[in-house]
Design an enzyme around this catalytic site. Structure first.
Site, PDB file in Angstrom:
ATOM      1  N   TYR A  10       0.840  -1.220   0.000  1.00 45.39           N
ATOM      2  CA  TYR A  10       0.000   0.000   0.000  1.00 45.39           C
ATOM      3  C   TYR A  10       0.860   1.249   0.000  1.00 45.39           C
ATOM      4  O   TYR A  10       0.720   2.141  -0.847  1.00 45.39           O
ATOM      5  CB  TYR A  10      -0.946  -0.005   1.215  1.00 45.39           C
ATOM      6  CG  TYR A  10      -1.512   1.365   1.538  1.00 45.39           C
ATOM      7  CD1 TYR A  10      -2.407   1.991   0.669  1.00 45.39           C
ATOM      8  CD2 TYR A  10      -1.148   2.051   2.711  1.00 45.39           C
ATOM      9  CE1 TYR A  10      -2.919   3.256   0.953  1.00 45.39           C
ATOM     10  CE2 TYR A  10      -1.650   3.303   2.999  1.00 45.39           C
ATOM     11  CZ  TYR A  10      -2.543   3.912   2.113  1.00 45.39           C
ATOM     12  OH  TYR A  10      -3.043   5.156   2.384  1.00 45.39           O
ATOM     13  N   LYS A  13       1.464   4.212  -2.802  1.00 43.03           N
ATOM     14  CA  LYS A  13       1.196   5.635  -2.532  1.00 43.03           C
ATOM     15  C   LYS A  13       2.462   6.458  -2.777  1.00 43.03           C
ATOM     16  O   LYS A  13       2.405   7.551  -3.338  1.00 43.03           O
ATOM     17  CB  LYS A  13       0.714   5.842  -1.089  1.00 43.03           C
ATOM     18  CG  LYS A  13      -0.684   5.344  -0.783  1.00 43.03           C
ATOM     19  CD  LYS A  13      -1.792   6.058  -1.544  1.00 43.03           C
ATOM     20  CE  LYS A  13      -2.018   7.477  -1.096  1.00 43.03           C
ATOM     21  NZ  LYS A  13      -3.220   8.065  -1.785  1.00 43.03           N
ATOM     22  N   ASN A  72      -1.583   1.107  20.166  1.00 49.61           N
ATOM     23  CA  ASN A  72      -2.861   0.466  19.818  1.00 49.61           C
ATOM     24  C   ASN A  72      -3.599  -0.047  21.045  1.00 49.61           C
ATOM     25  O   ASN A  72      -4.809   0.166  21.200  1.00 49.61           O
ATOM     26  CB  ASN A  72      -2.620  -0.702  18.852  1.00 49.61           C
ATOM     27  CG  ASN A  72      -2.210  -0.233  17.472  1.00 49.61           C
ATOM     28  OD1 ASN A  72      -2.373   0.936  17.121  1.00 49.61           O
ATOM     29  ND2 ASN A  72      -1.656  -1.140  16.676  1.00 49.61           N
TER      30      ASN A  72
HETATM   31  P1  NAD Z   1     -11.452   4.597   1.414  1.00 47.17           P
HETATM   32  O1  NAD Z   1     -10.915   3.239   1.095  1.00 47.17           O
HETATM   33  O2  NAD Z   1     -12.454   4.761   2.497  1.00 47.17           O
HETATM   34  O3  NAD Z   1     -12.112   5.234   0.098  1.00 47.17           O
HETATM   35  C1  NAD Z   1     -11.505   5.131  -1.159  1.00 47.17           C
HETATM   36  C2  NAD Z   1     -12.511   5.612  -2.208  1.00 47.17           C
HETATM   37  O4  NAD Z   1     -11.866   5.560  -3.490  1.00 47.17           O
HETATM   38  C3  NAD Z   1     -13.768   4.741  -2.290  1.00 47.17           C
HETATM   39  O5  NAD Z   1     -14.910   5.563  -2.392  1.00 47.17           O
HETATM   40  C4  NAD Z   1     -13.567   3.941  -3.577  1.00 47.17           C
HETATM   41  O6  NAD Z   1     -14.774   3.585  -4.206  1.00 47.17           O
HETATM   42  C5  NAD Z   1     -12.761   4.931  -4.406  1.00 47.17           C
HETATM   43  N1  NAD Z   1     -11.954   4.256  -5.441  1.00 47.17           N
HETATM   44  C6  NAD Z   1     -11.109   3.200  -5.270  1.00 47.17           C
HETATM   45  N2  NAD Z   1     -10.587   2.835  -6.461  1.00 47.17           N
HETATM   46  C7  NAD Z   1     -11.099   3.690  -7.392  1.00 47.17           C
HETATM   47  C8  NAD Z   1     -10.914   3.848  -8.786  1.00 47.17           C
HETATM   48  N3  NAD Z   1     -10.140   3.015  -9.501  1.00 47.17           N
HETATM   49  N4  NAD Z   1     -11.575   4.855  -9.416  1.00 47.17           N
HETATM   50  C9  NAD Z   1     -12.374   5.684  -8.733  1.00 47.17           C
HETATM   51  N5  NAD Z   1     -12.604   5.575  -7.415  1.00 47.17           N
HETATM   52  C10 NAD Z   1     -11.962   4.595  -6.738  1.00 47.17           C
HETATM   53  O7  NAD Z   1     -10.164   5.499   1.663  1.00 47.17           O
HETATM   54  P2  NAD Z   1      -9.907   6.666   2.733  1.00 47.17           P
HETATM   55  O8  NAD Z   1      -9.493   6.062   4.006  1.00 47.17           O
HETATM   56  O9  NAD Z   1     -11.042   7.622   2.684  1.00 47.17           O
HETATM   57  O10 NAD Z   1      -8.610   7.328   2.085  1.00 47.17           O
HETATM   58  C11 NAD Z   1      -8.742   8.304   1.057  1.00 47.17           C
HETATM   59  C12 NAD Z   1      -7.367   8.774   0.647  1.00 47.17           C
HETATM   60  O11 NAD Z   1      -6.673   9.311   1.758  1.00 47.17           O
HETATM   61  C13 NAD Z   1      -6.470   7.657   0.090  1.00 47.17           C
HETATM   62  O12 NAD Z   1      -5.726   8.180  -0.970  1.00 47.17           O
HETATM   63  C14 NAD Z   1      -5.558   7.300   1.264  1.00 47.17           C
HETATM   64  O13 NAD Z   1      -4.334   6.827   0.811  1.00 47.17           O
HETATM   65  C15 NAD Z   1      -5.428   8.651   1.940  1.00 47.17           C
HETATM   66  N6  NAD Z   1      -5.185   8.623   3.402  1.00 47.17           N
HETATM   67  C16 NAD Z   1      -5.998   7.888   4.226  1.00 47.17           C
HETATM   68  C17 NAD Z   1      -5.786   7.929   5.617  1.00 47.17           C
HETATM   69  C18 NAD Z   1      -6.676   7.177   6.564  1.00 47.17           C
HETATM   70  O14 NAD Z   1      -6.381   7.139   7.772  1.00 47.17           O
HETATM   71  N7  NAD Z   1      -7.757   6.572   6.133  1.00 47.17           N
HETATM   72  C19 NAD Z   1      -4.745   8.714   6.129  1.00 47.17           C
HETATM   73  C20 NAD Z   1      -3.932   9.426   5.247  1.00 47.17           C
HETATM   74  C21 NAD Z   1      -4.175   9.395   3.876  1.00 47.17           C
HETATM   75  O1  DAU Z   2      -1.223   6.393   8.636  1.00 43.55           O
HETATM   76  C1  DAU Z   2      -2.193   6.626   7.665  1.00 43.55           C
HETATM   77  C2  DAU Z   2      -2.808   5.309   7.230  1.00 43.55           C
HETATM   78  O2  DAU Z   2      -3.648   4.868   8.290  1.00 43.55           O
HETATM   79  C3  DAU Z   2      -3.598   5.413   5.931  1.00 43.55           C
HETATM   80  O3  DAU Z   2      -2.721   5.769   4.886  1.00 43.55           O
HETATM   81  C4  DAU Z   2      -4.284   4.083   5.609  1.00 43.55           C
HETATM   82  O4  DAU Z   2      -5.095   4.231   4.459  1.00 43.55           O
HETATM   83  C5  DAU Z   2      -5.148   3.689   6.787  1.00 43.55           C
HETATM   84  O5  DAU Z   2      -5.731   2.429   6.542  1.00 43.55           O
HETATM   85  C6  DAU Z   2      -4.325   3.651   8.084  1.00 43.55           C
HETATM   86  O6  DAU Z   2      -3.372   2.559   8.055  1.00 43.55           O
HETATM   87  P1  DAU Z   2      -3.113   1.622   9.339  1.00 43.55           P
HETATM   88  O7  DAU Z   2      -2.597   0.333   8.861  1.00 43.55           O
HETATM   89  O8  DAU Z   2      -2.336   2.356  10.376  1.00 43.55           O
HETATM   90  O9  DAU Z   2      -4.639   1.499   9.894  1.00 43.55           O
HETATM   91  P2  DAU Z   2      -5.472   0.257  10.468  1.00 43.55           P
HETATM   92  O10 DAU Z   2      -6.750   0.808  10.996  1.00 43.55           O
HETATM   93  O11 DAU Z   2      -5.528  -0.875   9.497  1.00 43.55           O
HETATM   94  O12 DAU Z   2      -4.575  -0.238  11.696  1.00 43.55           O
HETATM   95  C7  DAU Z   2      -4.249   0.642  12.763  1.00 43.55           C
HETATM   96  C8  DAU Z   2      -3.333  -0.130  13.718  1.00 43.55           C
HETATM   97  O13 DAU Z   2      -4.092  -1.162  14.349  1.00 43.55           O
HETATM   98  C9  DAU Z   2      -2.181  -0.823  13.026  1.00 43.55           C
HETATM   99  O14 DAU Z   2      -1.032  -0.776  13.871  1.00 43.55           O
HETATM  100  C10 DAU Z   2      -2.660  -2.275  12.868  1.00 43.55           C
HETATM  101  C11 DAU Z   2      -3.553  -2.470  14.081  1.00 43.55           C
HETATM  102  N1  DAU Z   2      -4.699  -3.385  13.882  1.00 43.55           N
HETATM  103  C12 DAU Z   2      -5.529  -3.168  12.827  1.00 43.55           C
HETATM  104  C13 DAU Z   2      -6.611  -3.999  12.601  1.00 43.55           C
HETATM  105  C14 DAU Z   2      -7.519  -3.765  11.426  1.00 43.55           C
HETATM  106  C15 DAU Z   2      -4.925  -4.424  14.770  1.00 43.55           C
HETATM  107  O15 DAU Z   2      -4.178  -4.603  15.749  1.00 43.55           O
HETATM  108  N2  DAU Z   2      -5.996  -5.252  14.554  1.00 43.55           N
HETATM  109  C16 DAU Z   2      -6.847  -5.085  13.483  1.00 43.55           C
HETATM  110  O16 DAU Z   2      -7.801  -5.892  13.330  1.00 43.55           O
END
Ligand code: NAD
Ligand code: DAU
Length: 378
Positions: free
Chosen positions: A184, A188, A283
């Site tokens: 992932y 990115k 966590n």
């Molecule tokens: P998410 O998985 O909840 O949403 C992703 C969205 O992108 C969905 O609506 C999906 O349908 C759409 N999508 C996926 N593939 C596509 C494609 N080929 N064409 C058009 N649409 C498509 O993701 P999120 O957690 O909201 O993250 C959004 C952005 O922010 C991502 O780029 C992620 O890397 C970044 N980001 C997320 C976090 C986090 O904690 N979630 C933190 C920092 C950055």
């Molecule tokens: O730091 C930003 C990122 O945060 C984003 O770029 C990603 O899109 C987003 O998914 C998130 O990544 P993480 O891997 O940090 O998030 P996640 O919620 O999957 O996990 C958070 C922490 O918790 C990580 O250390 C793994 C742990 N975890 C996660 C899951 C799903 C567990 O221990 N058990 C679980 O079941």
């Protein structure tokens, strides 16, 4: 000023908050939500604004270059906020190809379409902006122990309303080199490089931001916080990876959307800004807060569900610690998080408990199969 802005991934977790903020705050803009609606995209996230005259949804794949290019021409697009991506680390470990396809090739398709369209206009780049939303995970993992033997969290919790950076060298700053570890974050990182290359090679007005972990309403329940809230409610095991000692830096999603608004309008072209709330948690500590909060909000005895904690096999290549230094954004553009972590968690738990129907809809069907497969082997 009128603007025509494409927000990609607007039906996802963060994207839906960005769409909502822009549609509500800027009635003079046209906001086009471009989303493929993968398992993570859900139009129910935008029910409250779907009928607004300044909002339009287009179901489209960012990798479909011809359609994206035509949409930009038809809508006279002058701004792009690019969030669409595959976003879950565990899925990237199982299926890296999809991540390269969407996150790298999809971003390239968006960049090339914008380049061809904007270069064809008499004013070219003037008044245009391509804003790419990235993650702190591209920087790799930080140390757990300071040279003086002090353990994280190194930044004070948001509850103090302040932060200090006594150990600043142990935070992610904008000038750190990229060292992604998961498929992932590697995808990115690659997409970030393409965005910067389009600025350096063609002069495209780009901006990149790298944000820490977001939490809040509408997050797909494969991610730690919504998954665990739902499991605590239904008294299902809480699969804690490894020893639960990994550290993440949590930001309320609406504050990320506010930062995106600030940076889209006032950020400097070609700059990078880190976004985070100086709010590091192990966590296991956050999991205990979740158990106490869900128990209390459900009228159970606080902490009575602690025995749901189940230590399982660690995530492969699990990054130990993330911690963002967002001093640049705070000093240069005046952004600050609006919510203390304790308030954000209360609101978030309440939202998931009040919206069981949303949770049931997104956890039905294919997702349950994915979830069962994922945890069967741990
Ligand atoms: P998410 O998985 O909840 O949403 C992703 C969205 O992108 C969905 O609506 C999906 O349908 C759409 N999508 C996926 N593939 C596509 C494609 N080929 N064409 C058009 N649409 C498509 O993701 P999120 O957690 O909201 O993250 C959004 C952005 O922010 C991502 O780029 C992620 O890397 C970044 N980001 C997320 C976090 C986090 O904690 N979630 C933190 C920092 C950055
Ligand atoms: O730091 C930003 C990122 O945060 C984003 O770029 C990603 O899109 C987003 O998914 C998130 O990544 P993480 O891997 O940090 O998030 P996640 O919620 O999957 O996990 C958070 C922490 O918790 C990580 O250390 C793994 C742990 N975890 C996660 C899951 C799903 C567990 O221990 N058990 C679980 O079941």
């Amino acid at each position: 000023m009128e603007r025509n802005i494409i927000i990609t991934g607007g039906a996802g977790f963060i994207g839906s908050h960005v769409v909502r903020l822009f549609v509500n705050k800027y009635p003079q803009y046209k906001i086009i939500n471009l989303d493929k609606l993968t398992y993570a995209g859900n139009l129910a996230n935008l029910k409250d604004i779907e009928d607004r005259p300044n909002y339009k949804f287009v179901k489209m794949d960012i990798c479909d270059f011809d359609s994206v290019y035509k949409l930009m021409q038809d809508e006279h697009v002058d701004g792009i906020i690019h969030l669409a991506a595959e976003s879950h680390v565990d899925r990237s470990i199982k299926d890296p190809f999809t991540f390269a396809q969407t996150n790298v090739m999809g971003t390239l398709s968006m960049l090339q379409a914008a380049k061809l369209y904007w270069e064809s206009l008499p004013e070219k780049w003037e008044g245009k902006r391509f804003y790419h939303i990235s993650t702190d995970e591209v920087y790799g993992a930080l140390e757990m122990t300071h040279p003086n033997g002090i353990e994280p969290p190194f930044s004070t919790k948001a509850s103090s309303g302040k932060h200090h950076l006594a150990y600043g060298e142990l935070f992610f700053t904008e000038d750190l080199k990229y060292q992604p570890h998961s498929p992932y974050s590697a995808a990115k990182a690659s997409s970030d490089h393409f965005v910067r290359a389009f600025h350096d090679t063609y002069g495209m007005p780009t901006i990149v931001t790298n944000c820490s972990n977001n939490y809040g309403p509408y997050q797909f329940p494969e991610k730690l916080i919504p998954l665990f809230i739902n499991n605590i409610r239904h008294r299902k095991p809480l699969p804690v990876y490894g020893k639960g000692e990994n550290v993440r830096d949590w930001l309320y999603v609406v504050d990320h959307a506010r930062a995106i608004d600030t940076i889209f309008h006032n950020g400097k072209v070609a700059e990078t800004y880190n976004i985070g709330g100086f709010n590091e948690w192990k966590n296991i500590d956050i999991i205990k807060v979740l158990i106490n909060t869900v128990d209390r909000q459900l009228g159970r005895k606080e902490g009575e569900d602690m025995d749901l904690i189940t230590y399982v096999t660690d995530r492969a290549g699990h990054d130990m610690r993330y911690a963002i230094d967002s001093t640049k954004l705070q000093k240069e553009l005046g952004w600050e998080p609006s919510l203390q972590f304790e308030e954000g968690i209360e609101l978030t738990v309440k939202w998931y408990l009040d919206n069981q129907e949303w949770m049931d809809n997104v956890t039905s069907g294919d997702y349950m199969k994915y979830y069962e497969d994922m945890y069967a082997n741990r």
